[in-house]
Enzyme design. Structure first.
Site, PDB file in Angstrom:
ATOM      1  N   GLY A 138      -0.709 -27.835   4.999  1.00  0.00           N
ATOM      2  CA  GLY A 138      -1.673 -27.893   6.084  1.00  0.00           C
ATOM      3  C   GLY A 138      -1.379 -28.975   7.106  1.00  0.00           C
ATOM      4  N   HIS A 139      -2.158 -28.940   8.176  1.00  0.00           N
ATOM      5  CA  HIS A 139      -1.972 -29.820   9.340  1.00  0.00           C
ATOM      6  C   HIS A 139      -2.051 -31.299   8.990  1.00  0.00           C
ATOM      7  CE1 HIS A 139      -6.233 -31.061   9.669  1.00  0.00           C
ATOM      8  NE2 HIS A 139      -6.481 -29.867   9.167  1.00  0.00           N
ATOM      9  N   ASP A 140      -1.195 -32.084   9.631  1.00  0.00           N
ATOM     10  CA  ASP A 140      -1.218 -33.553   9.558  1.00  0.00           C
ATOM     11  C   ASP A 140      -0.951 -34.095   8.155  1.00  0.00           C
ATOM     12  OD1 ASP A 140      -2.172 -34.341  12.404  1.00  0.00           O
ATOM     13  OD2 ASP A 140      -3.650 -32.858  11.781  1.00  0.00           O
ATOM     14  N   THR A 141      -0.489 -33.247   7.254  1.00  0.00           N
ATOM     15  CA  THR A 141      -0.114 -33.728   5.923  1.00  0.00           C
ATOM     16  C   THR A 141       1.247 -34.401   5.995  1.00  0.00           C
ATOM     17  OG1 THR A 141      -1.461 -32.307   4.526  1.00  0.00           O
ATOM     18  CG2 THR A 141       0.704 -32.861   3.680  1.00  0.00           C
TER      19      THR A 141
ATOM     20  N   CYS B 186      -4.116 -33.077   6.121  1.00  0.00           N
ATOM     21  CA  CYS B 186      -4.351 -34.525   6.101  1.00  0.00           C
ATOM     22  C   CYS B 186      -4.150 -35.151   4.726  1.00  0.00           C
ATOM     23  CB  CYS B 186      -5.753 -34.851   6.619  1.00  0.00           C
ATOM     24  SG  CYS B 186      -6.043 -34.315   8.301  1.00  0.00           S
TER      25      CYS B 186
END
Length: 298
Positions: free
Chosen positions: A215-218, A235
């Site tokens: 997922g995003h920003d991980t 995240c």
């Protein structure tokens, strides 16, 4: 995201037609969602349960739907709809910066790109990489040297980040990117979303099997090993040398300490210290196995 040049509190407030609390020339350097904020950033809070977290975060400007006490050294922008206005701010500067700096993809010496792969604008691929058939590398993705990306993988799809409304869902637009560091390997049919406002990172020397969702920003650290069908929400911070076996699921905003091992089908709902874990709700694997023996004996 980082703005191409510093903005001011008054100019941001004018962009979204909102009131502000603070010096009109207060500097604004960028915008980020709450998990990735840095000093100089705008963050948004659109519900009372998030106010304290936003106000005490590293953000310098809080886009908020209620006038509250302004912490020292910070500024507020008062908005009727912070989610919508945060989107508007991000999209405005993202489009402006893309127009200013849009470039064709750049591929380094010795890299092999299959003719069916798609590389969007502002993509950079380093040297001696191999990109397989039907790979999609989304806008702004940065790939280091000696990276392998196997067939059907998508890097840089939009984040799964929505707010629920009465009859629909509103998407928070994605203006971040994906960064794949040197010597990383990514298997077939993986999906790695770009950051909402920052970067999703695959660390140096990490190896991903097939059919993995990140997922995003991980941020995946260095030399992390991930087996097939793992799902990692947005995240998360997966520190160096973590091993994640098949069908593990990791909830958003979770930190996994360096050297941890997650055995197959483990469910991770909170931060984990270094250990070996197993179970639908992650626990020390020996404790889990003892519990299963006790249940069997009942």
């Amino acid at each position: 995201m980082i703005f191409s040049k510093p903005e001011t509190l008054s100019s941001i407030a004018k962009l979204i037609d909102a009131r502000y609390v603070g010096d009109k020339d207060f500097p604004v350097l960028g915008a980020n969602e709450i998990h990735r904020v840095e000093p100089g950033d705008i963050v948004f809070a659109n519900h009372p349960k998030y106010y304290d977290k936003a106000l005490s975060s590293r953000a310098s400007v809080i886009l908020i739907d209620k006038e509250v006490g302004c912490p020292e050294g910070k500024a507020l922008i008062i908005s009727k709809d912070p989610f919508k206005d945060f989107n508007k701010i991000n999209w405005f500067f993202y489009q402006r910066q893309n127009v200013e700096s849009a470039k064709d993809p750049v591929v380094g010496r010795g890299s092999q790109i299959h003719p069916t792969a798609v590389l969007e604008k502002n993509v950079r691929v380093g040297e001696n990489c191999r990109v397989g058939s039907n790979v999609v590398i989304g806008e702004g993705t940065l790939i280091g040297d000696h990276v392998v990306i196997q067939s059907g993988t998508v890097l840089g799809g939009d984040a799964f980040y929505y707010r629920k409304k009465k009859e629909s869902f509103d998407r928070l637009c994605s203006v971040g990117n994906v960064v794949v560091e040197d010597y990383a390997e990514i298997g077939n049919l993986c999906s790695i979303d770009r950051g909402v406002t920052s970067s999703t990172i695959i660390g140096e020397g990490s190896v991903l099997d097939n059919q993995i969702q990140i997922g995003h920003d991980t941020v995946i650290g260095k030399r992390v090993l991930i087996a097939s069908q793992v799902g990692i929400a947005g995240c998360c911070d997966i520190e160096d040398e973590v091993t994640i076996w098949g069908q593990v699921g990791i909830a958003s905003g979770t930190r996994i300490e360096k050297g941890t091992v997650l055995l197959a089908k483990t469910g991770v709902m909170s931060d984990l210290k270094k250990d070996t874990y197993l179970g639908t709700v992650a626990q020390n694997y020996r404790d889990y196995l003892r519990g299963q023996i006790k249940i069997k004996k009942l």
